[in-house]
Scaffold this active site. Structure first.
Site, mmCIF file in Angstrom:
data_model
loop_
_atom_site.group_PDB
_atom_site.id
_atom_site.type_symbol
_atom_site.label_atom_id
_atom_site.label_comp_id
_atom_site.label_asym_id
_atom_site.label_seq_id
_atom_site.Cartn_x
_atom_site.Cartn_y
_atom_site.Cartn_z
ATOM 1 N N CYS A 119 31.585 2.435 13.243
ATOM 2 C CA CYS A 119 32.129 1.286 12.537
ATOM 3 C C CYS A 119 31.216 0.082 12.656
ATOM 4 C CB CYS A 119 33.502 0.961 13.110
ATOM 5 S SG CYS A 119 34.383 2.445 13.534
ATOM 6 N N ASN B 99 33.305 4.593 23.310
ATOM 7 C CA ASN B 99 32.742 5.335 22.184
ATOM 8 C C ASN B 99 31.242 5.144 22.002
ATOM 9 O OD1 ASN B 99 34.088 2.750 21.498
ATOM 10 N ND2 ASN B 99 33.046 3.022 19.550
ATOM 11 N N GLY C 137 43.366 6.815 14.604
ATOM 12 C CA GLY C 137 43.192 5.992 15.793
ATOM 13 C C GLY C 137 43.445 4.515 15.535
ATOM 14 N N SER D 29 43.038 10.526 17.450
ATOM 15 C CA SER D 29 42.648 10.662 16.048
ATOM 16 C C SER D 29 42.080 12.064 15.811
ATOM 17 C CB SER D 29 41.577 9.612 15.737
ATOM 18 O OG SER D 29 41.083 9.792 14.438
ATOM 19 N N HIS E 203 40.198 13.518 13.520
ATOM 20 C CA HIS E 203 38.834 13.828 13.061
ATOM 21 C C HIS E 203 37.791 13.758 14.178
ATOM 22 C CE1 HIS E 203 36.810 9.780 12.499
ATOM 23 N NE2 HIS E 203 38.067 9.385 12.614
HETATM 24 N N1 PLP Z 1 39.091 4.091 18.839
HETATM 25 C C1 PLP Z 1 37.901 4.621 19.169
HETATM 26 C C2 PLP Z 1 37.466 4.623 20.599
HETATM 27 C C3 PLP Z 1 37.076 5.156 18.180
HETATM 28 O O1 PLP Z 1 35.886 5.678 18.512
HETATM 29 C C4 PLP Z 1 37.511 5.134 16.822
HETATM 30 C C5 PLP Z 1 36.640 5.644 15.746
HETATM 31 O O2 PLP Z 1 35.435 5.596 15.815
HETATM 32 C C6 PLP Z 1 38.787 4.591 16.553
HETATM 33 C C7 PLP Z 1 39.540 4.073 17.580
HETATM 34 C C8 PLP Z 1 39.323 4.568 15.154
HETATM 35 O O3 PLP Z 1 39.827 5.832 14.819
HETATM 36 P P1 PLP Z 1 40.090 6.261 13.290
HETATM 37 O O4 PLP Z 1 38.735 6.496 12.698
HETATM 38 O O5 PLP Z 1 40.904 7.481 13.365
HETATM 39 O O6 PLP Z 1 40.825 5.121 12.655
#
Ligand code: PLP
Length: 377
Positions: A324, A151, A72, A199, A201
């Site tokens: 994150c 998220n 992602g 993404s 996972h």
């Molecule tokens: N975008 C959103 C809305 C997400 O929740 C996340 C991961 O938590 C990402 C992007 C990043 O994805 P990746 O972990 O595959 O880099």
């Protein structure tokens, strides 16, 4: 040993067993480089094409519109930077103030290079509205990027309406659908987006692999220079095993989508009813149209971090916000954006249920929360 209850499926999900098994031959036996001309490369090359077709079918795209990435974060970086750098005349980007950092930090990066970025604020229910976008967009806007579903609070955005506004003004539309794909129906023709990030996972695929959907004809700079992989748009030897695993995981999730949505929603209802029956006062953030099982709960006067650690000691994994953000004890930018008061924001946790969870898991989560909250009051 006590059974672990994993209720942080928005952070990552368990790898689908069929996806795992489908990956093994591409690591151990058919490990050829798909770019080579000899017979040993034929199977990986075909597997790559098949995975691209499978993924395209799941979201109603064409296979040549699917570009494999490392996940992602890379897809978001590519969409934001690649479209900003592709046009000298239309330089402005509009995004929302509560995007994932992969979008927000990409926007900050282009701002440092002199590209203007404007930030839309959500309503208190976590919605980015079409009128708000209409009031901000102009004929210098090159790209609008609004996430499919948030998220931290799960709110599903009116993507088609937002996309229509962008197109009326001649702008491109990107959506970060990382939390939505595999969990709700996503059809790129119905919503009309030009780019979409995903993404693996987050939908029971392997980590470190994802894709960016780029509608045919969209002007975007290539992500990486080098070899001719991904139609010369993203150089680098393809991760065949993970790409195959991602395609199988997505296909499996899509085949069970409706049942999974109903099942996970029923767990969510059970959890909220359980809290009410236990007389625990709470606020549920994100409005009425949220991802099934993604529950943002605020307990006035409580400490979300403390709840997380107490739950952890009881063998239950939950989160306070985005995965994150967990190293950052500050109130999350998402809760700030929806203007949640500080007392509620500090007492906020995110529970994200998945198809692996059971009613017993939900009852244990309610029991643990009731115990913790009664002790801290
Ligand atoms: N975008 C959103 C809305 C997400 O929740 C996340 C991961 O938590 C990402 C992007 C990043 O994805 P990746 O972990 O595959 O880099």
């Amino acid at each position: 040993m006590k059974k672990l209850i994993y209720a942080d499926n928005a952070a990552t999900t368990r790898l689908n067993k069929a996806a795992f098994e489908a990956m093994i031959p591409w690591l151990l036996e058919e490990y050829g480089n798909a770019s080579q001309p000899y017979a040993f490369a034929r199977k990986p090359k075909n597997a790559l094409a098949e995975a691209r077709t499978t993924i395209a079918e799941c979201i109603n795209a064409l296979p040549e519109e699917i570009f494999f990435t490392s996940g992602g974060t890379e897809s978001d970086n590519w969409a934001i930077k690649g479209s900003a750098f592709a046009d000298d005349e239309k330089r402005a980007t509009i995004t929302s103030s509560f995007e994932h950092d992969a979008v927000l930090h990409s926007c900050k990066a282009i701002e440092r290079l002199g590209f203007p970025v404007a930030y839309l604020m959500p309503t208190a229910d976590g919605v980015i509205t079409a009128p708000a976008l209409n009031g901000m967009i102009s004929n210098t806007t090159r790209l609008v990027s609004v996430m499919y579903a948030n998220n931290e609070i799960g709110t599903i955005q009116p993507i088609k309406e937002l996309c229509d506004v962008a197109h009326v003004h001649g702008a491109l539309f990107h959506t970060d659908a990382v939390q939505a794909i595999g969990h709700v129906e996503v059809d790129v023709q119905k919503i009309g987006v030009d780019m979409l990030s995903a993404s693996a996972h987050k939908f029971n695929g392997p980590k470190g692999i994802g894709f960016l959907y780029i509608r045919k004809g969209t002007k975007i700079l290539r992500y990486a220079d080098g070899g001719a992989q991904e139609s010369v748009h993203r150089a680098g030897t393809e991760n065949i095993a993970s790409i195959v695993g991602m395609a199988i995981a997505l296909k499996e999730n899509f085949s069970r989508l409706k049942n999974n949505m109903l099942y996970i929603k029923s767990l969510e209802v059970r959890l909220l009813e359980g809290l009410r029956n236990a007389h625990i006062p709470f606020v549920c953030n994100g409005g009425n149209n949220t991802l099934p099982g993604l529950i943002s709960l605020s307990f006035s006067g409580a400490d979300g971090e403390a709840i997380l650690h107490r739950m952890d000691l009881m063998g239950i994994s939950i989160s306070t916000g985005s995965a994150c953000d967990s190293a950052n004890a500050e109130i999350s930018h998402v809760l700030k954006a929806i203007q949640l008061g500080e007392t509620l924001a500090k007492g906020t946790i995110r529970i994200s249920l998945g198809s692996n969870n059971t009613e017993e898991d939900v009852d244990s989560i309610v029991g643990a929360l009731a115990k913790i909250l009664r002790q801290t009051r």
